[in-house]
Enzyme design. Structure first.
Site, PDB file in Angstrom:
ATOM      1  N   LYS A  19       0.840  -1.214   0.000  1.00 10.86           N
ATOM      2  CA  LYS A  19       0.000   0.000   0.000  1.00 10.86           C
ATOM      3  C   LYS A  19       0.870   1.257   0.000  1.00 10.86           C
ATOM      4  O   LYS A  19       0.667   2.164  -0.802  1.00 10.86           O
ATOM      5  CB  LYS A  19      -0.947   0.000   1.216  1.00 10.86           C
ATOM      6  N   ARG A  73      -9.986   0.034   8.575  1.00 15.28           N
ATOM      7  CA  ARG A  73      -9.566  -1.349   8.827  1.00 15.28           C
ATOM      8  C   ARG A  73     -10.654  -2.143   9.523  1.00 15.28           C
ATOM      9  O   ARG A  73     -10.440  -3.327   9.811  1.00 15.28           O
ATOM     10  CB  ARG A  73      -8.326  -1.347   9.717  1.00 15.28           C
ATOM     11  N   ARG A 101      11.555  -5.081   5.166  1.00 17.45           N
ATOM     12  CA  ARG A 101      11.181  -3.678   4.875  1.00 17.45           C
ATOM     13  C   ARG A 101      12.057  -2.687   5.635  1.00 17.45           C
ATOM     14  O   ARG A 101      12.384  -2.872   6.790  1.00 17.45           O
ATOM     15  CB  ARG A 101       9.717  -3.450   5.273  1.00 17.45           C
ATOM     16  N   ARG A 123      10.919  -0.581  11.162  1.00 17.44           N
ATOM     17  CA  ARG A 123       9.834  -0.368  12.120  1.00 17.44           C
ATOM     18  C   ARG A 123       9.911  -1.358  13.275  1.00 17.44           C
ATOM     19  O   ARG A 123      10.249  -2.515  13.080  1.00 17.44           O
ATOM     20  CB  ARG A 123       8.490  -0.544  11.415  1.00 17.44           C
ATOM     21  N   ARG A 147      -0.647  -9.457  13.236  1.00 18.28           N
ATOM     22  CA  ARG A 147      -1.226  -8.456  12.331  1.00 18.28           C
ATOM     23  C   ARG A 147      -2.016  -9.128  11.221  1.00 18.28           C
ATOM     24  O   ARG A 147      -3.072  -8.632  10.807  1.00 18.28           O
ATOM     25  CB  ARG A 147      -0.112  -7.560  11.762  1.00 18.28           C
TER      26      ARG A 147
END
Ligand code: ADP
Ligand code: AMP
Length: 222
Positions: free
Chosen positions: A22, A97, A131, A165, A176
């Site tokens: 996203k 969400r 990431r 992160r 998640r």
């Protein structure tokens, strides 16, 4: 190419599991439409970096891979969409969400299209655990799939503040994903019933996914 898409769009939602791409694709859609990106995850991380009570409260949920309560998120969005740059619509990333968030959003903002980036669970852990992103401009990278050209330096703004992160670890990713399947995934049908859903296969390379999104948006408006 940009004008064809931009002239018709109000707000757009980027939808999909954590790690779907996203944030990565947001950069492309922003360039195409001129819409500002509104990422609730980024807003919560900014609140935490400022040391605000809201950020400290949200951290408990984020570290556990759970959704932050709807009331907190909806409050943040209500304030954000009142800002000047949001008057022509925004690009929501990671919001809504839950059905409750989508219902609240429907009262405050016109959503033209919801772009659902579909990626199978088995790809997600690798994506999330590799990431990293730029602390200055927010550009998103991956150590294998999309590394910065020079190690440690952001391609987009030359910053050396590349960071990972706190919640991008395998254990949190599993929670998640669970939260995504139980609380967020049902929203795809909710938006489909309202004629807003554009489905894109996110299990392709970044440029191909981007092209498919732009084609989907253009086709959607014809
Ligand atoms: P999200 O915002 O949905 O959580 P990101 O855009 O941050 O996802 O992408 C998660 C990770 O996967 C990043 O490291 C990014 O570079 C990488 N990534 C994004 N899209 C792809 C893709 N199509 N193929 C491989 N890796 C991707
Ligand atoms: P993201 O940056 O979108 O991956 O979100 C990181 C974390 O922030 C999530 O795991 C949640 O804990 C929290 N979060 C972000 N957006 C929302 C939202 N719309 N609703 C609830 N929690 C959210």
């Amino acid at each position: 190419m940009g004008t064809q898409v931009a002239t018709h769009m109000a707000s757009i939602v980027l939808f999909g599991p954590p790690g779907a791409g996203k944030g990565t694709q947001a950069a492309l859609i922003m360039a195409e439409t001129g819409l500002p990106q509104v990422s609730t995850g980024d807003m919560l991380r900014a609140a935490l970096a400022e040391g605000s009570a809201l950020g400290i409260e949200a951290k408990k949920y984020m570290d556990a891979g759970l959704l932050v309560p709807d009331s907190v998120i909806i409050g943040l969005i209500e304030v954000r969409v009142e800002q000047d740059d949001a008057s022509g619509g925004v690009l929501f990333d990671g919001f809504p969400r839950t059905i409750a968030q989508a219902e609240a959003l429907s009262l405050i903002e016109d959503v033209d299209a919801v772009i659902s980036i579909e990626v199978p669970d088995e790809r997600i852990v690798d994506r999330i655990c590799g990431r990293y992103s730029c602390g200055d401009c927010g550009a998103v990278y991956h150590e294998t799939f999309n590394p910065s050209a020079e190690q440690g330096i952001c391609d987009a703004c030359s910053s050396m503040k590349l960071k990972r992160r706190a919640d991008d670890n395998e254990e949190t990713v599993r929670s998640r994903l669970e939260a995504y399947h139980s609380q967020t995934a049902p929203l795809a049908q909710w938006y489909d019933e309202r004629g807003k859903l554009i489905i894109v296969d996110g299990d392709k390379d970044i440029a191909e996914v981007g092209n498919d999104i732009l084609a989907g948006m253009a086709g959607f408006r014809d």
